[in-house]
Scaffold this motif. Structure first.
Motif, short mmCIF file in Angstrom:
data_model
loop_
_atom_site.label_atom_id
_atom_site.label_comp_id
_atom_site.label_asym_id
_atom_site.label_seq_id
_atom_site.Cartn_x
_atom_site.Cartn_y
_atom_site.Cartn_z
N ALA A 341 0.83 -1.21 0.00
CA ALA A 341 0.00 0.00 0.00
C ALA A 341 0.86 1.25 0.00
N ARG A 342 1.82 1.30 0.89
CA ARG A 342 2.70 2.47 0.98
C ARG A 342 3.48 2.65 -0.32
N ASP A 343 3.95 1.56 -0.89
CA ASP A 343 4.74 1.63 -2.12
C ASP A 343 3.91 2.15 -3.30
N SER A 344 2.60 1.88 -3.29
CA SER A 344 1.76 2.23 -4.44
C SER A 344 1.59 3.72 -4.63
N VAL A 345 1.85 4.53 -3.59
CA VAL A 345 1.60 5.97 -3.70
C VAL A 345 2.88 6.79 -3.73
N ARG A 346 4.01 6.15 -3.87
CA ARG A 346 5.29 6.88 -3.79
C ARG A 346 5.41 7.97 -4.86
N ASP A 347 4.84 7.74 -6.03
CA ASP A 347 5.00 8.70 -7.14
C ASP A 347 3.76 9.57 -7.33
N ARG A 348 2.92 9.69 -6.30
CA ARG A 348 1.69 10.47 -6.44
C ARG A 348 1.73 11.73 -5.58
N SER A 349 2.86 12.40 -5.54
CA SER A 349 2.96 13.63 -4.75
C SER A 349 2.11 14.72 -5.38
N TRP A 350 1.70 15.69 -4.57
CA TRP A 350 0.92 16.81 -5.10
C TRP A 350 1.74 17.64 -6.07
N ASP A 351 3.05 17.74 -5.84
CA ASP A 351 3.87 18.51 -6.78
C ASP A 351 3.84 17.87 -8.17
N ALA A 352 3.96 16.54 -8.23
CA ALA A 352 3.92 15.86 -9.53
C ALA A 352 2.57 16.04 -10.19
N VAL A 353 1.50 15.90 -9.42
CA VAL A 353 0.15 16.04 -9.97
C VAL A 353 -0.10 17.47 -10.45
N CYS A 354 0.38 18.44 -9.70
CA CYS A 354 0.16 19.84 -10.10
C CYS A 354 1.01 20.23 -11.30
N ARG A 355 2.15 19.62 -11.47
CA ARG A 355 2.92 19.86 -12.70
C ARG A 355 2.12 19.38 -13.91
N GLN A 356 1.45 18.25 -13.78
CA GLN A 356 0.58 17.77 -14.86
C GLN A 356 -0.54 18.78 -15.11
N LEU A 357 -1.08 19.35 -14.04
CA LEU A 357 -2.17 20.31 -14.18
C LEU A 357 -1.72 21.52 -15.00
N VAL A 358 -0.53 22.03 -14.74
CA VAL A 358 -0.03 23.18 -15.49
C VAL A 358 0.12 22.84 -16.97
N CYS A 359 0.51 21.60 -17.27
CA CYS A 359 0.58 21.17 -18.68
C CYS A 359 -0.82 21.18 -19.31
N HIS A 360 -1.82 20.77 -18.55
CA HIS A 360 -3.20 20.83 -19.06
C HIS A 360 -3.62 22.29 -19.29
N TYR A 361 -3.21 23.19 -18.39
CA TYR A 361 -3.49 24.61 -18.61
C TYR A 361 -2.90 25.07 -19.95
N GLU A 362 -1.66 24.68 -20.20
CA GLU A 362 -1.00 25.11 -21.44
C GLU A 362 -1.73 24.55 -22.66
N ASP A 363 -2.16 23.30 -22.58
CA ASP A 363 -2.93 22.73 -23.70
C ASP A 363 -4.20 23.53 -23.94
N ALA A 364 -4.88 23.88 -22.85
CA ALA A 364 -6.13 24.63 -22.99
C ALA A 364 -5.88 26.00 -23.62
N ARG A 365 -4.77 26.62 -23.27
CA ARG A 365 -4.45 27.92 -23.86
C ARG A 365 -4.20 27.81 -25.37
N MET A 366 -3.68 26.69 -25.81
CA MET A 366 -3.47 26.49 -27.24
C MET A 366 -4.76 26.09 -27.96
N LEU A 367 -5.65 25.41 -27.25
CA LEU A 367 -6.89 24.94 -27.88
C LEU A 367 -7.93 26.05 -28.01
N ARG A 368 -7.93 27.00 -27.09
CA ARG A 368 -8.98 28.02 -27.10
C ARG A 368 -9.03 28.79 -28.42
N PRO A 369 -7.91 29.28 -28.98
CA PRO A 369 -8.00 29.98 -30.28
C PRO A 369 -8.53 29.09 -31.40
#
Length: 657
Positions: A341-369
């Motif tokens: 159980a402990r090992d399964s969440v080692r790579d799920r830090s909030w920093d890693a997840v939020c970096r993915q979120l910023v990439c989604h923001y960038e995609d949205a900025r390119m898609l809107r136009p």
């Protein structure tokens, strides 16, 4: 970047939506982004908001659940607030009422909106005894998320739910877990002795409300040596205290007190069937506590049954009891599950997840136009590849049709001199890995450089039909679209006839939209490519073809994916395209496999000799003056089937059909 976050619920009421917003604010502040929070005003806020500005609006408590508050703000007011802040992107946290008005405001300002799906309000309407309202709620959710630039959902179950409602532009975005706060070291014998002395503790953490189905835990009564401990509060608490008279109710816990309680459980149990994710499940796993959860919704992605917990059959309370009794009665199994159980969440830090979120923001900025341009032309907006495909690779004969991109030009990775690999070859290998059944996987590539739609019709289509494949990919049209004159409607009509011929023969078709690099010169052709892509969306919808809509994946234009000739993909680009196609076709873990592939392979972009003008432009112009193309005299590299083994290797060539 300037990010405006509209939260349907907020402090001081703490729940999954509020918690994730606070983590996002912390990460964005740490990365130097500016933030604004627009949310209901519900009481004094003492929590650190990491420098975010706030606009807290007058709200009304929900009658059946006063901790949840509703904001009835006019779109005009939200528009004024956003105009003053000038956001680059609007983040809608669990949007419903405030989020709908926020979408209208974002549209008025032509700002991309990223909607984060966190609450299954359709299921909540049913749980609260409003089944007729659930239909209306579902329609509202569908309209809202179809209107957003991107929708992020946390689990395969929630992605599938939104797909079933007709929502497109779906991306998976999970939740992080604070592994510094939640950990096995927080386990406290003192806490255990105070709360349930001498017992094996079976614990639940979460809101006490009808949709959480905590009353199902009555099925655990009488399991030898166990004590049920309920952490949380909510409108259902009085009824639950009557239904679970032997349980210990601690009330709402936060921070270190919550981490101590979780780590002190022996088994964590989660009965709710309407979870889009299940954050407390992640926190239990991080605490080294095995989990028993219902086998539906968000828990399916979090709990590895028989590894770090058990998933029981939804609604089967006998199975729930048996799974809990299994772990409660076997200390050795609990220890083994706890480590996993402990090992399964080692790579799920909030920093890693939020970096993915910023990439989604960038995609949205390119898609809107792109979306705005399609609206002006009354076209169909770009649609992301299916985020959770009901497909699973089932094909044994795959034929690729197209031009130089499908032939694989400039992808020399691990190929002999003068030979190319390409995205279609790579896709064939992925499909061969996934193929089941006794039949070998066969692949042919009929693509030839410089070919146009007319060549697809006259040359490639008849050969493909004669080979009787069960899957055909088509990436064609770029050479037509960069010509001096182009009849886009005529091209689409001709291409549609080819697609219909394949579909009428019972063949699955993967259509791929042509695409351009992010270069200044490409602006000359952007409108043509956008209109043609809209036509391909119409063709796919009308014929049942699958569509890989690369307009919805702006990263395909990144220059580091393109070769030195500026018009073809390099090896890295072909890998990227192959894994996006595999994802669309339902190859399991295609995104993760693509990342691993990129990490393991150095990019074999060949050394370019001479200048771009002398090396690429002048030979092309000379061919055009002579009425010739680079494909004259070039035969398809796989005009007949090759057999690809399970390991991806080409084993033999077969001309059989």
């Amino acid at each position: 970047m300037r990010v405006a976050l509209l939260a349907e619920s907020f402090l001081p009421h703490m729940n999954g939506v509020t918690g994730s917003v606070l983590h996002v604010l912390r990460h964005l502040a740490a990365e130097g982004h500016e933030t604004l929070v627009i949310a209901p005003r519900a009481g004094e806020i003492t929590t650190d908001l990491h420098g975010a500005r706030t606009e807290l609006l007058r709200s009304t408590p929900l009658p059946s659940y006063p901790e949840v508050r509703i904001v009835f703000a006019r779109a005009a007011r939200l528009t004024a607030i956003l105009r003053e802040f000038r956001p680059d992107v609007v983040h809608l946290a669990s949007p419903f009422v405030l989020g709908w008005q926020g979408l209208a405001a974002a549209d008025a300002l032509r700002v991309p909106a990223v909607a984060v799906y966190q609450t299954d309000v359709v299921a909540y309407a049913q749980k609260y005894g409003m089944p007729q309202a659930a239909v209306l709620v579902g329609r509202h959710v569908a309209r809202l998320h179809r209107r957003a630039t991107l929708t992020l959902a946390p689990s395969t179950a929630s992605l599938q739910q939104l797909e079933d409602l007709g929502v497109d532009r779906l991306r998976r975005w999970g939740r992080g877990v604070d592994t510094a706060r939640f950990g096995p070291e927080r386990r406290s014998d003192t806490w255990r002795t105070r709360v349930a002395p001498g017992s094996t503790i079976v614990g639940y953490v979460g809101r006490l409300a009808p949709e959480k189905q905590v009353e199902d835990l009555a099925a655990l009564a009488g399991i030898d040596g166990t004590r049920l401990v309920i952490v949380g509060d909510g409108p259902a608490r009085p009824a639950l205290e009557r239904a679970l008279p032997d349980a210990v109710f601690t009330g709402h816990l936060t921070g270190g007190a919550l981490a101590e309680a979780l780590a002190s459980f022996d088994v964590f149990v989660h009965p709710g069937e309407s979870e889009t994710f299940g954050q407390t499940i992640q926190e239990a796993l991080a605490s080294g506590v095995p989990v028993v959860a219902t086998g539906v919704g968000g828990p399916v992605d979090l709990v590895r049954s028989s590894v770090d917990g058990w998933l029981y059959r939804p609604g089967d309370l006998h199975d729930l009891r048996a799974r809990v009794a299994d772990l409660a009665g076997d200390e050795g199994k609990r220890r083994a599950f706890a480590v996993a159980a402990r090992d399964s969440v080692r790579d799920r830090s909030w920093d890693a997840v939020c970096r993915q979120l910023v990439c989604h923001y960038e995609d949205a900025r390119m898609l809107r136009p792109l979306d705005d341009a399609q609206r002006r032309r009354a076209g169909i907006r770009p649609s992301s590849p299916s985020a959770v495909s009901a497909l699973r690779p089932r094909w044994s004969r795959y034929v690729a049709l197209g031009d130089s991109l499908t032939e694989g030009l400039c992808d020399t990775s691990r190929m002999p001199a003068g030979q190319y690999r390409g995205w279609a070859d790579r896709l064939a290998q992925l499909l061969a890995h996934e193929a089941t059944g006794p039949a070998p996987f066969r692949y042919a590539n009929l693509a030839v450089r410089s070919r146009r739609v007319r060549h697809l019709t006259a040359e490639q289509l008849p050969l493909a039909l004669a080979m009787r494949p069960d899957l055909v990919s088509i990436l064609m049209g770029a050479n037509d679209l960069v010509g001096r004159r182009v009849d886009i409607a005529g091209l689409a009509t001709e291409l549609e006839a080819s697609v219909r011929a394949l579909r009428d023969a019972g063949i699955d078709v993967l259509l791929v939209t042509p695409f351009l690099p992010h270069r200044r010169a490409a602006v000359l052709f952007e409108r043509r490519f956008a209109v043609f892509a809209s036509e391909l969306r119409r063709i796919a919808a009308g014929t049942g073809a699958m569509l890989l809509d690369l307009d919805a994946i702006p990263a395909i234009g990144d220059l580091d994916l393109w070769a030195s000739d500026r018009v073809h993909l390099r090896s890295r680009g072909h890998r990227f395209l192959a894994y996006r196609a595999a994802e669309r076709l339902g190859v399991r873990d295609a995104e993760a496999l693509g990342g691993l592939d990129a990490a393991l392979h150095a990019d074999d972009d060949p050394v370019a000799h001479g200048t771009w003008l002398s090396r690429d432009v002048l030979p092309w112009a000379w061919r055009r003056l002579r009425g010739r193309t680079a494909g004259d005299g070039v035969a398809p590299k796989h005009s007949g089937y090759v057999v690809i083994g399970g390991g991806g290797e080409v084993r033999s060539r077969s001309r059989t059909t």
